[in-house]
Structure formats: C-alpha cells, structure tokens
Design a protein around this motif. Structure first.
Motif, mmCIF file in Angstrom:
data_model
loop_
_atom_site.group_PDB
_atom_site.id
_atom_site.type_symbol
_atom_site.label_atom_id
_atom_site.label_comp_id
_atom_site.label_asym_id
_atom_site.label_seq_id
_atom_site.Cartn_x
_atom_site.Cartn_y
_atom_site.Cartn_z
ATOM 1 N N ARG A 5 -5.145 15.976 6.359
ATOM 2 C CA ARG A 5 -6.346 16.286 7.137
ATOM 3 C C ARG A 5 -7.280 15.071 7.152
ATOM 4 O O ARG A 5 -7.804 14.700 8.178
ATOM 5 N N ASP A 6 -7.454 14.471 5.987
ATOM 6 C CA ASP A 6 -8.335 13.304 5.874
ATOM 7 C C ASP A 6 -7.490 12.102 5.464
ATOM 8 O O ASP A 6 -7.259 11.846 4.281
ATOM 9 N N ALA A 7 -7.011 11.355 6.478
ATOM 10 C CA ALA A 7 -6.066 10.261 6.221
ATOM 11 C C ALA A 7 -6.716 9.129 5.441
ATOM 12 O O ALA A 7 -6.030 8.367 4.754
ATOM 13 N N ASP B 17 -2.758 4.930 3.893
ATOM 14 C CA ASP B 17 -1.400 4.850 4.437
ATOM 15 C C ASP B 17 -0.370 4.418 3.394
ATOM 16 O O ASP B 17 0.719 4.982 3.334
ATOM 17 N N LEU B 18 -0.702 3.416 2.581
ATOM 18 C CA LEU B 18 0.275 2.955 1.590
ATOM 19 C C LEU B 18 0.605 4.077 0.609
ATOM 20 O O LEU B 18 1.765 4.281 0.249
ATOM 21 N N ALA B 19 -0.407 4.857 0.198
ATOM 22 C CA ALA B 19 -0.174 5.950 -0.755
ATOM 23 C C ALA B 19 0.679 7.050 -0.128
ATOM 24 O O ALA B 19 1.407 7.749 -0.831
ATOM 25 N N ALA C 236 1.029 -5.777 0.953
ATOM 26 C CA ALA C 236 1.512 -4.422 0.629
ATOM 27 C C ALA C 236 0.477 -3.384 1.035
ATOM 28 O O ALA C 236 0.804 -2.342 1.600
ATOM 29 N N ALA C 237 -0.794 -3.691 0.767
ATOM 30 C CA ALA C 237 -1.868 -2.748 1.097
ATOM 31 C C ALA C 237 -1.938 -2.512 2.601
ATOM 32 O O ALA C 237 -2.293 -1.420 3.048
ATOM 33 N N ASN C 238 -1.597 -3.527 3.390
ATOM 34 C CA ASN C 238 -1.695 -3.413 4.853
ATOM 35 C C ASN C 238 -0.421 -2.921 5.517
ATOM 36 O O ASN C 238 -0.439 -2.547 6.693
ATOM 37 N N LEU C 239 0.688 -2.934 4.799
ATOM 38 C CA LEU C 239 2.001 -2.776 5.431
ATOM 39 C C LEU C 239 2.115 -1.544 6.344
ATOM 40 O O LEU C 239 2.427 -1.659 7.533
ATOM 41 N N PHE C 240 1.872 -0.361 5.789
ATOM 42 C CA PHE C 240 2.113 0.858 6.578
ATOM 43 C C PHE C 240 1.087 1.023 7.696
ATOM 44 O O PHE C 240 1.435 1.433 8.804
ATOM 45 N N SER C 241 -0.182 0.702 7.436
ATOM 46 C CA SER C 241 -1.185 0.822 8.508
ATOM 47 C C SER C 241 -0.851 -0.134 9.641
ATOM 48 O O SER C 241 -1.033 0.197 10.804
#
Ligand code: AMP
Ligand code: MG
Length: 325
Positions: A110-112, A117-119, A281-286
């Motif tokens: 609900r609250d992305a 995203d990484l988590a 790594a912190a930026n990867l998925f976003s």
C-alpha cells in the motif's frame, strides 16, 4: 494474544533486562541509517530502516555474497502493518490469530515508500510481520516505521539463534547489538501469501499448516518464482523489456543503466555516478522499474565490478537477462 497463545513465542522476560536507553539507542541508530542486531522469537535479525535503500543495501553488504531476495518488514503492530500492506479479511484473520508471532504475510504493497524497492526486490507485494519478542517490539514501537531484518548470519551460514552466535556473524557491522536471550522458536517464520485466490504457503515455519487452515481454510500450494506462469508468485521484479548486460553504451531505443561517470541524457539512469556499489544496489530495483516505464526496446546495463555487493547486483542482472532461472 494468538488463538494458540502467542505468549509462548516470546521467551521469558527478556525486556526486563533492557533499559529504555538501549531501546532508544537502537531506534536512533535505525533512524540514522545504521544496522541493529535485533532478537526476534524466530532467529536474530540484522535490521535496517525499510524505507532507506542505502541502509537496506548495507544489510546485503554485511551478509556478504548475498542475493537480493525480498525481505520481511517487521512492525510494532497490526495498525502499522495495515498502513504498509493491503490486508484483506483473510489476512486480517491470520494477523489477529497469530500476531505477535512467527507468521509473515505477503500482501499487495500500500505504501511503497515505507518499504523501499530494494527491500521488496522491486515487487508490488510486501512481506510484513509483527514479531513476538518483546524487545524487538519495543524497538519497533520506538522507531515507528518498518524494519527489514533478515537473519543476522553471513551468507551461506546457519541462522543465529543466540546473541553470541549473532554477534560473531555480523556484530561488527551493527551500530547497536541487543541481547534478547536465546530465540524461543529458533526457526524462520511461516510465510503465507494472501493475494488473489486462496492463501498460499510460501515457507513452512513455526506456525503450522493445520493452524493456518483452522483460520482461513485450505491453503494452495506455492512454489517457484516464474513470474509469467499463472498462479505462481514472482520472487523478483522482472522488467518487461529485455535486459542486455555488460553494455559499453546503449543502442538507439534502449534505456541505459550507467555505472560511474556518464553523461546525463534521456533514458539514462546512473546507478552510481561515483561508482559506489552500495549506492548502485540501493538504486537497482527502482531504476530497473523507471527504465522499464519509458518502454525501451531493451534495458542496457553497464558492466558492474563483480566484487562486494557487485556480485549480488550481477546475479540479479543475469536473472533479469534470462541467463539464470
Ligand atoms: P528472511 O530471510 O527470514 O527475511 O525471509 C524472507 C522470506 O520472505 C523469503 O522466503 C522471501 O522469499 C519471502 N518474501 C519476502 N517478501 C516477499 C514477497 N514480496 N513475495 C514473496 N515472498 C517474499
Ligand atoms: Mg536466513
């Protein structure tokens, strides 16, 4: 209390031995982006602010040679969980029966922003749990938000169930280490997905299938992370666009995930202009998601050094590129 008395998850009186100062120090460390060694009733976790991608990347780095699996967001109570995840009537029934306790619910996010995203490994779902250990709940209440806390062991080693074991594994990476005594359960939490269709058991654990079925009826089998096969649950976000790894430069029509110095431009997403693997790594998925949104012919990705967190980044990219199942 759970239907079966979730008191029994809690161990005995650990909270007594902890001063309010320790709890506040842990909450402060989390707010500052630090890692905290945290006892739960299942195993010791290495916790970080779930909303802070750099802190979450630091967990993966501390564990060494990790894979970017989605992590469980630990919260103080059901109200906080319901702000983060969409909990339907079945999820609420399970939560009321087994929280606080060793049950993790996977539900639509609900609250992305509350669980980055990484988590979530880029997924639109989130795993939430209210742990039973009074010390971890006190820290979560003082902190207020969600804390992701995978087992505190280094990669490939058993999950620590005593403070000493946890401290030996990753204590040197933690800003604060809390001793909550031996873990009462000593087994990872049961993970149940409550999405479309019947709830699915993703990981067996301390809460048994029979206990779950007594609350929500028959569970469906679940396995695999083949995003495209119906009824299966993806364990990672898979971009719609093909992924081309080790690209020196983007071709026309491609988005580009750069690493290190690279001119800004349309369709360019720089994972880390300074070449920092934690930032990447912190930026990867976003950034994979952002690149996908511009509907490129493909997502080209610059070479990432295969060291430290780079190994996990490359593992993830090889999977996205279809080289690994
Ligand atoms: P742990 O290592 O104990 O933190 O366990 C995390 C577990 O939860 C793993 O089995 C993950 O695969 C599972 N998990 C976490 N988030 C999700 C999600 N969004 N969808 C499916 N499984 C998840
Ligand atoms: Mg583990």
């Amino acid at each position: 209390m759970g239907v079966d008395g979730s008191d029994r998850w809690q161990g005995e009186g650990q909270l007594r031995h902890h001063r309010q100062e320790d709890i506040e120090a842990a909450a402060r460390a989390l707010r500052a982006g630090g890692l905290v060694l945290l006892p739960t009733e299942t195993v010791y976790g290495l916790g970080a602010d779930a909303a802070d991608p750099t802190a979450v990347a630091a967990i993966f780095a501390a564990k060494g040679r990790p894979r970017f699996n989605p992590l469980i967001a630990h919260v103080a109570d059901l109200e906080t969980a319901a702000r983060i995840a969409v909990l339907d009537a079945r999820a609420l029934a399970l939560a009321e029966a087994f929280w606080p306790g060793p049950l993790t619910l996977v539900a639509p996010v609900r609250d992305a922003a509350a669980v980055c995203d990484l988590a979530r490994a880029g997924l639109d779902t989130v795993a939430v749990r209210v742990p039973g250990h009074p010390l971890s709940r006190a820290v979560l209440a003082a902190f207020g938000g969600a804390v992701v806390a995978p087992s505190a062991n280094r990669s490939g080693r058993p999950s620590p169930t005593t403070f000493q074991d946890a401290f030996d594994e990753t204590g040197d990476k933690a800003a604060v280490a809390l001793d909550g005594g031996p873990c009462a359960v000593g087994l990872e939490s049961t993970v149940v997905a409550v999405l479309d269709g019947p709830p699915r058991l993703l990981r067996p654990g301390a809460v048994t299938r029979a206990q779950l079925e007594a609350v929500v009826g028959p569970l469906a089998e679940a396995a695999g992370d083949a995003k495209r096969s119906p009824g299966r649950l993806a364990l990672h976000y898979a971009p719609d666009a093909p992924v081309r790894i080790n690209a020196a430069a983007p071709a026309a029509g491609e988005a580009f995930l750069a690493f290190g110095p690279w001119p800004d431009g349309e369709g360019v997403f720089n994972l880390s202009p300074s070449g920092d693997l934690t930032e990447a790594a912190a930026n990867l998925f976003s950034f994979l998601r952002a690149a996908d949104r511009i509907r490129p012919t493909a997502i080209a990705v610059a070479p990432i050094p295969d060291e430290g967190l780079g190994e996990a980044i490359n593992d993830r990219l090889r999977r996205a590129a279809g080289f690994v199942g």
